[in-house]
Design an enzyme around this catalytic site. Structure first.
Site, PDB file in Angstrom:
ATOM      1  N   ASP A   1     -11.103  -7.944   7.926  1.00 21.25           N
ATOM      2  CA  ASP A   1     -12.512  -7.800   7.539  1.00 21.25           C
ATOM      3  C   ASP A   1     -13.226  -9.148   7.560  1.00 21.25           C
ATOM      4  O   ASP A   1     -14.382  -9.248   7.980  1.00 21.25           O
ATOM      5  CB  ASP A   1     -12.633  -7.194   6.133  1.00 21.25           C
ATOM      6  CG  ASP A   1     -12.817  -5.683   6.207  1.00 21.25           C
ATOM      7  OD1 ASP A   1     -12.504  -5.103   7.271  1.00 21.25           O
ATOM      8  OD2 ASP A   1     -13.261  -5.083   5.213  1.00 21.25           O
TER       9      ASP A   1
ATOM     10  N   ASP B   1      -3.776 -17.863   1.711  1.00 24.66           N
ATOM     11  CA  ASP B   1      -4.942 -18.510   1.094  1.00 24.66           C
ATOM     12  C   ASP B   1      -5.536 -19.541   2.054  1.00 24.66           C
ATOM     13  O   ASP B   1      -6.757 -19.622   2.231  1.00 24.66           O
ATOM     14  CB  ASP B   1      -4.590 -19.134  -0.271  1.00 24.66           C
ATOM     15  CG  ASP B   1      -3.225 -19.777  -0.297  1.00 24.66           C
ATOM     16  OD1 ASP B   1      -2.459 -19.636   0.688  1.00 24.66           O
ATOM     17  OD2 ASP B   1      -2.894 -20.451  -1.296  1.00 24.66           O
TER      18      ASP B   1
ATOM     19  N   ASP C   1      -5.510  -6.299   5.883  1.00 26.58           N
ATOM     20  CA  ASP C   1      -6.688  -5.544   5.470  1.00 26.58           C
ATOM     21  C   ASP C   1      -7.822  -6.522   5.158  1.00 26.58           C
ATOM     22  O   ASP C   1      -8.957  -6.387   5.629  1.00 26.58           O
ATOM     23  CB  ASP C   1      -6.306  -4.735   4.208  1.00 26.58           C
ATOM     24  CG  ASP C   1      -7.385  -3.750   3.801  1.00 26.58           C
ATOM     25  OD1 ASP C   1      -8.366  -3.604   4.542  1.00 26.58           O
ATOM     26  OD2 ASP C   1      -7.241  -3.133   2.725  1.00 26.58           O
TER      27      ASP C   1
ATOM     28  N   LYS D   1       2.849 -15.419   2.438  1.00 24.85           N
ATOM     29  CA  LYS D   1       2.765 -16.184   1.192  1.00 24.85           C
ATOM     30  C   LYS D   1       4.207 -16.542   0.815  1.00 24.85           C
ATOM     31  O   LYS D   1       4.709 -16.191  -0.255  1.00 24.85           O
ATOM     32  CB  LYS D   1       2.072 -15.310   0.120  1.00 24.85           C
ATOM     33  CG  LYS D   1       1.699 -16.026  -1.157  1.00 24.85           C
ATOM     34  CD  LYS D   1       0.559 -17.005  -0.996  1.00 24.85           C
ATOM     35  CE  LYS D   1       0.329 -17.751  -2.306  1.00 24.85           C
ATOM     36  NZ  LYS D   1      -0.564 -18.903  -2.169  1.00 24.85           N
TER      37      LYS D   1
ATOM     38  N   TYR E   1       0.822  -1.212   0.000  1.00 29.32           N
ATOM     39  CA  TYR E   1       0.000   0.000   0.000  1.00 29.32           C
ATOM     40  C   TYR E   1       0.860   1.268   0.000  1.00 29.32           C
ATOM     41  O   TYR E   1       0.378   2.354  -0.282  1.00 29.32           O
ATOM     42  CB  TYR E   1      -0.949   0.027   1.199  1.00 29.32           C
ATOM     43  CG  TYR E   1      -2.082  -0.992   1.128  1.00 29.32           C
ATOM     44  CD1 TYR E   1      -2.168  -1.887   0.064  1.00 29.32           C
ATOM     45  CD2 TYR E   1      -3.051  -1.050   2.113  1.00 29.32           C
ATOM     46  CE1 TYR E   1      -3.184  -2.815   0.005  1.00 29.32           C
ATOM     47  CE2 TYR E   1      -4.078  -1.981   2.051  1.00 29.32           C
ATOM     48  CZ  TYR E   1      -4.142  -2.864   0.988  1.00 29.32           C
ATOM     49  OH  TYR E   1      -5.158  -3.779   0.934  1.00 29.32           O
TER      50      TYR E   1
END
Ligand code: NAD
Length: 357
Positions: A251, A223, A247, A191, A142
């Protein structure tokens, strides 16, 4: 003890939920002999109206000088024009960046009395879900270089994920400290089978783990983590992860609790200064009606006591009071279900005070 709290009520339901939360802090202060001094500040849409900017300089300066910041929510349809030069949300980024708050703590707690609010089956939820997501907040993709360029002869774009060991080490430390205050179990999500930054991340987590022998650490690919969160959320205690993965996963973790009006958050940096806010927005559809759920903001204040003021007992008293109110069947509209007692913002705030006293 005496604590200085910068208060930013913001827009929409922000002022309503913050009012109830300040009452709760005062009540805890009386009970435990602490004084909370409040400085009320503007940010978001109301600051755009009053000063032309979402984050006036004096607001940021006052926040930096405070012991902690309590924020309601910012934004609303009035300021929603995507082409506008100034937008309320810029206040949030300005506050996080300006105070160097690089860590976002988001507990996803499903209280047993609110089981029916979760989209998951009873057999998966058991007696409740209690996960804390620790998300890196000021680095990674980001914040990396991005742009547009021709790729293979056609228009393309790129974003860059970059982390250095210091950025990972400092968030890792907060994650381990958080785990030490909870069930001492940490899942680091990455990852690492593909991304170099993830391999660096994993190495640093392993290194910091040596300082916390009591904490059990496991690594999980992102994942798999997103599947495990809905398949068996009870396996998680603390999850630590990078900005983008955090992020998304925070959520997802919130969603499985099913109640946006219940979830608090903390943004932390190097020292004790932190910013505490509910995860929900300004809910303009219900603003001014006296029906907003203030519990997420009240629970954010409990996090403030825990993380900025080191007042664990006092934090637990607030969380216990909220649980009691729910156990007695009181609900605001957003968490209402059959057979429960519907109450408004002020009334549920008053009930929390009653339980604390
Ligand atoms: P929202 O969280 O404000 O509302 C989503 C839905 O949940 C609405 O139906 C709302 O009524 C309900 N809801 C939210 N909080 C509630 C509460 N405490 N009690 C009862 N019901 C509640 O999200 P949105 O509608 O997408 O956004 C509204 C505005 O808030 C937008 O301007 C957005 O940019 C802003 N926003 C701000 C923040 C923040 O300040 N941190 C976060 C998200 C959105």
């Amino acid at each position: 003890m005496n604590f200085k709290v910068a208060v930013i009520p913001g827009d929409g339901i922000g002022p309503e939920v913050v009012e109830q939360t300040v009452n709760v802090l005062n009540c805890v202060g009386d009970k435990f002999n602490h004084t909370f001094e409040y400085e009320y500040l503007i940010a978001g849409g109301c600051a755009i109206d009053e000063k032309g900017v979402p984050l006036p300089e004096e607001t940021l300066e006052a926040c930096k000088k405070a012991d902690a910041v309590l924020l309601g929510a910012v934004g609303g349809p009035k300021w929603d024009d995507p082409n506008a030069k100034v937008r309320p949300e810029q206040a949030l980024l300005g506050l996080r960046g300006g105070m160097n708050l690089y860590c976002n703590l988001r507990p996803a707690l499903l209280y047993a009395p609110l089981k029916e609010a979760s989209p998951l089956k009873d057999s998966i939820i058991g007696d409740g879900i209690d996960i804390c997501v620790v998300r890196e907040l000021t680095g990674g993709i980001y914040f990396g270089e991005r742009g547009r360029e021709e790729i293979d002869g056609v228009p393309g774009a790129y974003d860059t994920e970059r982390y250095n060991v210091n950025e990972v080490r400092r968030i890792a430390k907060i994650a381990f400290e958080t785990a030490m205050k909870r069930d001492k179990k940490l899942t680091s999500v990455d990852k690492a089978n593909i991304l170099e930054t993830s391999r660096l991340w994993r190495g640093v987590i392993e290194e910091v783990a040596k300082d916390y022998p009591e904490v059990t650490v496991n690594h999980m690919y992102v994942d798999n983590a997103s599947m495990q969160l809905v398949r068996d959320p009870k396996q998680f205690d603390v999850i630590v992860t990078s900005n983008m993965f955090g992020d998304i996963l925070s959520d997802e973790a919130s969603m499985i609790t099913g109640s946006i009006g219940m979830l608090p958050s903390a943004s932390l940096g190097e020292g004790k200064l932190g910013m505490y806010e509910p995860i929900h927005g300004s809910a303009p559809d219900i603003a001014g009606k006296g029906i907003a759920n203030p519990l997420a903001t009240i629970l954010s204040a409990a996090m403030m006591l825990r993380y900025s003021f080191n007042l664990e007992t006092e934090a637990k008293v607030i969380e216990g009071a909220v649980l009691k109110v729910l156990e007695e069947g009181y609900r605001t509209g957003d968490i209402m279900s059959e057979g429960m007692k519907l109450v408004g913002t002020n009334e549920i705030g008053r009930l929390v005070l009653e339980k604390i006293e």
